[in-house]
Design an enzyme around this catalytic site. Structure first.
Site, PDB file in Angstrom:
ATOM      1  N   HIS A   1      -0.350  -4.023   0.696  1.00  0.00           N
ATOM      2  CA  HIS A   1       0.913  -4.142  -0.055  1.00  0.00           C
ATOM      3  C   HIS A   1       1.497  -5.537   0.146  1.00  0.00           C
ATOM      4  CE1 HIS A   1       3.448  -3.873   3.561  1.00  0.00           C
ATOM      5  NE2 HIS A   1       2.764  -2.773   3.935  1.00  0.00           N
TER       6      HIS A   1
ATOM      7  N   CYS B   1      -0.305  -1.102   8.117  1.00  0.00           N
ATOM      8  CA  CYS B   1      -0.746  -1.497   6.780  1.00  0.00           C
ATOM      9  C   CYS B   1      -1.274  -2.930   6.803  1.00  0.00           C
ATOM     10  CB  CYS B   1       0.411  -1.396   5.805  1.00  0.00           C
ATOM     11  SG  CYS B   1       0.841   0.313   5.372  1.00  0.00           S
TER      12      CYS B   1
END
Length: 502
Positions: free
Chosen positions: A460, A477
């Site tokens: 992301h 992440c």
């Protein structure tokens, strides 16, 4: 006697007192015997007249009577018995052929007198086109009542069905009583511009004399042997030559044509034809036997044909699909469009006109197609935690390598082989965003371009809350600059393989 003659130069000695054959002693006319002395003359009888031949009159009379008997017997083998009648027609002493003629003549001469309104007019069986199988009746009469069998004499033969020519009968009856007839009105078809459809106007029935009732009356008279019969007029409907159902069916057929009218390549209606335009090409006129005849004007079609190339021709557009390393298609990147080239159209207008006349408005165009080339793009992502980079591979070649930040030791990014399983354009991340009472949590709002590949782990964008990348600093992440994260979001597909390792 005058019938005697002297034999000149007769020799006396030749007699010797013996009467020569053919000679005899004669007696004078007074009855005195004549001596046979030497000086006596010799007489001979004149030739005797032949007796007349005996007449055999009785014999000849007998031969004539025999021949007559033979002729009578022979005729009894081919004639119908005396007293035999067929529908009141006497056919005795007739051959079957002559009997058939007599039966036909009787039916032709049988007169039907119309009574009631429009009455006092007459028509004959001949006027009505009446017919009967007279030969079959005559043959039946001979078979059942031959002359040679006296036990079958003087017997009737039942009548057979009488047939009437409906067209001839109607013509004769209309001519005899025109005031009893009203003409029917045919159904018609027309194109309605307001609805761009063909509509049918129903037919209107006419009226006239019931031909079947006339036939029944003629049949009854013929069967009864009557030569004249009265008929009280019975009215019947007269169907129009073009009935309503024909017009309705034709309208449906035409409207179905307008629905599909166009120039096709395969199943594709490449050039649709407007309903009103297609109808302007057509002429719908009454045809034979109450039908409608459809014709089309090739000249009116030609202008549209002249412009087909611009609508049909196109260049080929190649396509591409995204696959995994095994070749399974994950997503169609570009559909691919075949190229197309219109062929010879010199006969298209005339051929389409002929086709429209048969009720088919879908015309297949002559065209050559070039199939597109579909490129296979096998894509994978490799995340190297040691170098803090993410590399994108396409068909085994690196197409880009990007700096990342992976998870801190307490929230390390998991290693292993994964596949992309979901996408989220933007969302808040962290338990604190959803639970104000969450402990040891965080909340990062509006995180963009999220590509999920493991439980709660994704690529992301991090431009809004990271000042630098290249070292572990996330909660697990793979953080990327927003533009790089967007590229991964758009470049991968669900099922793209992701390999995370040190």
């Amino acid at each position: 006697m005058t019938d005697l003659a002297t034999k000149p130069g007769a020799d006396e000695a030749s007699n010797d007192g013996v009467v020569d054959p053919g000679e005899s002693e004669t007696t004078p006319t007074d009855g005195t015997p004549t001596g046979g002395g030497p000086d006596a003359p010799v007489y001979a009888w004149a030739p005797v007249e032949p007796e007349p031949k005996k007449r055999r009159t009785a014999l000849w009379i007998g031969v004539g009577a025999g021949a007559a008997v033979v002729a009578l017997v022979a005729s009894s083998l081919v004639l119908i018995a005396p007293g035999t009648t067929v529908a009141g027609v006497s056919v005795g002493w007739m051959t079957p052929g002559a009997a058939a003629d007599a039966i036909e003549q009787r039916l032709a001469a049988t007169t039907v007198v119309l009574t009631g309104e429009g009455g006092d007019v007459e028509v004959t069986g001949a006027d009505l086109g009446a017919s009967v199988d007279a030969r079959a009746l005559a043959d039946a009469a001979f078979a059942e009542h031959p002359m040679w069998n006296p036990t079958t004499w003087f017997a009737p033969v039942p009548a057979a069905p009488v047939f009437v020519d409906a067209e001839a009968a109607t013509s004769a009856l209309r001519a005899a009583a025109p005031e009893l007839y009203t003409d029917p009105v045919d159904a018609v078809l027309a194109f309605d511009p307001a609805t761009a459809s063909y509509v049918a106007t129903p037919a209107v029935l006419g009226t006239g004399i019931d031909v079947d009732a006339v036939r029944d009356t003629l049949q009854a008279a013929f069967a009864a042997g009557e030569e004249r019969v009265e008929f009280e007029v019975v009215e019947a409907d007269i169907q129009a030559d073009t009935p309503t159902y024909v017009a309705t069916a034709t309208a449906s057929r035409l409207n179905a044509m307008l629905d599909s009218a166009g120039f096709y390549i395969g199943e594709e209606r490449t050039v649709p034809v407007d309903r009103a335009l297609a109808a302007s090409w057509l002429t719908v006129a009454p045809g034979e036997r109450g039908t409608f005849e459809i014709t089309a004007d090739a000249g009116a079609i030609q202008p549209l044909v002249d412009g087909l190339a611009a609508s049909v021709n196109r260049p080929v557009e190649n396509g591409a699909v995204i696959t995994n390393s095994s070749g399974d298609v994950l997503r169609e990147e570009a559909a691919g469009v075949s190229g197309r080239e219109l062929g010879d159209t010199s006969n298209v207008a005339s051929d389409f006109a002929e086709q429209l006349a048969t009720g088919n408005a879908t015309f297949q165009l002559p065209a050559t197609e070039v199939e597109p080339v579909i490129t296979t793009l096998a894509r994978t992502v490799e995340v190297n935690l040691s170098t803090q980079t993410a590399s994108l591979f396409e068909n085994g070649s690196v197409i880009g390598s990007y700096t990342i930040s992976s998870g801190l030791p307490g929230t390390a990014t998991p290693t292993g082989r994964f596949t992309v399983n979901a996408y989220t354009r933007m969302q808040d991340m962290g338990a604190l965003c959803y639970n104000p009472n969450a402990v040891n949590s965080y909340c990062t709002e509006d995180v963009p371009w999220i590509t999920w590949f493991a439980p709660d782990i994704a690529f992301h964008g991090a431009s809004a809350f990271r000042s630098s990348l290249g070292f572990p600093q996330s909660h697990g992440c793979v953080n990327m600059w927003n533009d790089d994260a967007k590229f991964v979001y758009e470049w991968t597909a669900t099922g793209t393989e992701v390999w995370v390792h040190y």
